[in-house]
Design an enzyme around this catalytic site. Structure first.
Site, PDB file in Angstrom:
ATOM      1  N   GLU A  69       0.863  -1.195   0.000  1.00 56.73           N
ATOM      2  CA  GLU A  69       0.000   0.000   0.000  1.00 56.73           C
ATOM      3  C   GLU A  69       0.896   1.240   0.000  1.00 56.73           C
ATOM      4  O   GLU A  69       1.650   1.469   0.950  1.00 56.73           O
ATOM      5  CB  GLU A  69      -0.931  -0.011   1.224  1.00 56.73           C
ATOM      6  CG  GLU A  69      -2.032   1.027   1.096  1.00 56.73           C
ATOM      7  CD  GLU A  69      -3.039   0.993   2.242  1.00 56.73           C
ATOM      8  OE1 GLU A  69      -3.345  -0.101   2.753  1.00 56.73           O
ATOM      9  OE2 GLU A  69      -3.518   2.067   2.613  1.00 56.73           O
ATOM     10  N   LYS A 241      -7.777  -0.487  11.204  1.00 52.02           N
ATOM     11  CA  LYS A 241      -7.149  -0.899   9.938  1.00 52.02           C
ATOM     12  C   LYS A 241      -5.903  -0.034   9.696  1.00 52.02           C
ATOM     13  O   LYS A 241      -4.858  -0.525   9.268  1.00 52.02           O
ATOM     14  CB  LYS A 241      -8.162  -0.754   8.796  1.00 52.02           C
ATOM     15  CG  LYS A 241      -7.741  -1.417   7.498  1.00 52.02           C
ATOM     16  CD  LYS A 241      -6.893  -0.528   6.622  1.00 52.02           C
ATOM     17  CE  LYS A 241      -6.504  -1.223   5.325  1.00 52.02           C
ATOM     18  NZ  LYS A 241      -5.619  -0.413   4.499  1.00 52.02           N
ATOM     19  N   ASP A 257       4.262 -13.548  12.454  1.00 50.71           N
ATOM     20  CA  ASP A 257       2.997 -14.130  11.988  1.00 50.71           C
ATOM     21  C   ASP A 257       1.888 -13.075  12.064  1.00 50.71           C
ATOM     22  O   ASP A 257       1.373 -12.774  13.142  1.00 50.71           O
ATOM     23  CB  ASP A 257       2.691 -15.326  12.912  1.00 50.71           C
ATOM     24  CG  ASP A 257       1.441 -16.082  12.515  1.00 50.71           C
ATOM     25  OD1 ASP A 257       0.600 -15.523  11.785  1.00 50.71           O
ATOM     26  OD2 ASP A 257       1.298 -17.233  12.951  1.00 50.71           O
ATOM     27  N   HIS A 355      -2.878  10.303  -0.446  1.00 51.29           N
ATOM     28  CA  HIS A 355      -3.048   8.942  -0.962  1.00 51.29           C
ATOM     29  C   HIS A 355      -2.915   8.894  -2.472  1.00 51.29           C
ATOM     30  O   HIS A 355      -2.232   8.049  -3.013  1.00 51.29           O
ATOM     31  CB  HIS A 355      -4.442   8.426  -0.595  1.00 51.29           C
ATOM     32  CG  HIS A 355      -4.447   7.596   0.633  1.00 51.29           C
ATOM     33  ND1 HIS A 355      -5.414   6.684   0.907  1.00 51.29           N
ATOM     34  CD2 HIS A 355      -3.575   7.543   1.660  1.00 51.29           C
ATOM     35  CE1 HIS A 355      -5.148   6.122   2.061  1.00 51.29           C
ATOM     36  NE2 HIS A 355      -4.045   6.631   2.537  1.00 51.29           N
TER      37      HIS A 355
HETATM   38  C1  MEV Z   1      -6.113   3.487   4.949  1.00 53.79           C
HETATM   39  O1  MEV Z   1      -5.319   2.377   4.586  1.00 53.79           O
HETATM   40  C2  MEV Z   1      -6.171   3.657   6.449  1.00 53.79           C
HETATM   41  C3  MEV Z   1      -7.075   4.780   6.957  1.00 53.79           C
HETATM   42  O2  MEV Z   1      -8.385   4.601   6.427  1.00 53.79           O
HETATM   43  C4  MEV Z   1      -7.074   4.716   8.465  1.00 53.79           C
HETATM   44  C5  MEV Z   1      -8.070   5.633   9.134  1.00 53.79           C
HETATM   45  O3  MEV Z   1      -9.112   5.975   8.543  1.00 53.79           O
HETATM   46  O4  MEV Z   1      -7.815   5.960  10.314  1.00 53.79           O
HETATM   47  C6  MEV Z   1      -6.585   6.116   6.451  1.00 53.79           C
END
Ligand code: MEV
Length: 408
Positions: A69, A241, A257, A355
């Site tokens: 990513e 995430k 792991d 991004h």
């Molecule tokens: C993207 O990989 C992760 C985010 O969505 C985390 C978040 O929203 O805190 C940017």
């Protein structure tokens, strides 16, 4: 010969006979990989990026991250540099051990107290049998028992020392279960297996003066976003995430792991009874204070760590003598760094600006073009802020025309 018995080159030949086009791979690499898994026919590559100057407990580390990513390494660097300006992360790892479960079937007249009296001796016997683990500072620590009808659940805490310890713990549990099966009142041993239930908890904290991140208003927005994540699972899971973006990338780079940590983090985020954010950010006086606690079933030895060249490189980057405690501190700090960078972006310019710039690299990587052409297209995508495949293809034509014109 069965498919799994064939050497990897032969497996590749079979696939080619089926009309499957395989990527070229170095024979030495293929043979190395063949020892790590089954039915191996190729490799999957991941870029390894670096976080420079992650400051944890007063020490600076360079941290390898393996991820596909594009924004993850950039976010971790951003979060780490903010934290470094604020004195760095303070982390504390409690590596007490990992859980194991032995489930036994007991007779009607089973007396738990009698079996419990055997536990100290069982711990001694087991630690003698697995003396090399004890010599490395680990071993079986505690056994507790809970009976439900004819089932006896034993919960065993094993300190795996510097290793993650899954294989060792399973061997230990099977040894103990065999001894227990011979005890009076035990009808049969049913299961002996480690549990991925949260243990080896690491806590990390950072206190950022609000001036460093653009002032009190931004800090308060971050705190509000964090508060929403405490009660709203829709936000909490995305927050987590973002944390796992960083954690997984270091786990992968260090041969750990990812599934064990992900499974434990899932339970950990629900430990209050409902799913919530793993991190919390609040504003206190002129500081934004962030905290994260995570179960990290990780190690710095064992498994494939000692045999993979790419993983050994990661440990050279981290510093040769890193302990599992230090690595756990680093992993948690990276998780909080990624979280900070994400929250800051969402609370200010929005996530897409950064991004998409990075995503543009993926777009150009998929173009059939020379690397010089790809770089030229990347510049055009970024300056025009057009981040689509179609725009990339158009820019490629443009670049080629410009190149032809300058040649003539
Ligand atoms: C993207 O990989 C992760 C985010 O969505 C985390 C978040 O929203 O805190 C940017």
């Amino acid at each position: 010969m069965k498919f799994y018995e064939l050497p990897p080159a032969k497996r590749r030949e079979l696939l080619k006979q089926q009309g499957i086009e395989l990527d070229v791979i170095d024979t030495e690499v293929l043979d190395e990989l063949n020892l790590l898994s089954e039915n191996v026919v190729g490799q999957l590559r991941l870029p390894v990026g670096i976080v420079q100057n992650l400051r944890v407990n007063g020490q600076n580390y360079q941290v390898p991250m393996a991820t596909e990513e594009p924004s993850v390494v950039a976010a971790a660097n951003h979060g780490a540099s903010i934290a470094a300006k604020a004195g760095g992360f303070i982390a504390e790892s409690h590596r007490d051990g990992i859980w194991g479960q032995i489930i036994l079937q007991v007779s009607e007249n089973f007396q738990a107290a009698k079996l419990q009296a055997f536990f100290p001796e069982l711990i001694k016997l087991t630690n003698n049998k697995f003396a090399s683990l004890v010599n490395h500072g680990g071993g079986v620590k505690t056994i507790t028992a809970k009976q439900e009808a004819e089932l006896l659940f034993l919960k065993i805490l094993v300190d795996p020392a510097e290793a993650m310890g899954a294989n060792k713990v399973n061997s230990i549990l099977e040894y103990m279960a065999a001894k227990l099966a011979a005890c009076p009142g035990i009808e049969q041993k049913l299961f002996a297996i480690l549990s991925n239930y949260p243990s080896q908890i690491t806590k990390v904290k950072v206190e950022v003066p609000v001036a460093i991140i653009g002032g009190r208003k931004t800090a308060q927005k971050i705190a509000l976003l964090s508060k929403i994540g405490q009660t709203d699972p829709m936000r909490a899971v995305t927050n987590n995430k973002g944390i796992m973006n960083g954690i997984d990338a270091v786990l992968l780079a260090t041969g750990n792991d990812t599934r064990a940590v992900a499974a434990a983090c899932g339970v950990w985020s629900s430990s209050s009874g409902s799913y919530t954010s793993l991190s919390e950010w609040i504003v206190q006086e002129d500081k934004l204070i962030g905290q994260l606690s995570v179960p990290l079933l990780i190690g710095t030895v064992g498994g494939s760590i000692n045999s993979r060249k790419d993983i050994k490189q990661s440990y050279r980057i981290l510093g040769r003598n890193i302990t599992s405690n230090q690595l756990a501190d680093i992993i948690a700090a990276i998780g909080l760094a990624n979280n900070l960078a994400a929250l800051l972006a969402i609370a200010t310019q929005g996530i897409q600006k950064g991004h998409m710039k990075l995503q543009a690299r993926n777009i150009v990587a998929s173009l059939k073009a020379t690397s010089q052409e790809q770089i030229a297209v990347l510049q055009k995508l970024v300056s025009s802020k057009k981040y689509s495949q179609a725009a990339a293809r158009e820019f490629l034509q443009e670049v080629r025309k410009e190149n032809n014109a300058s040649r003539n």
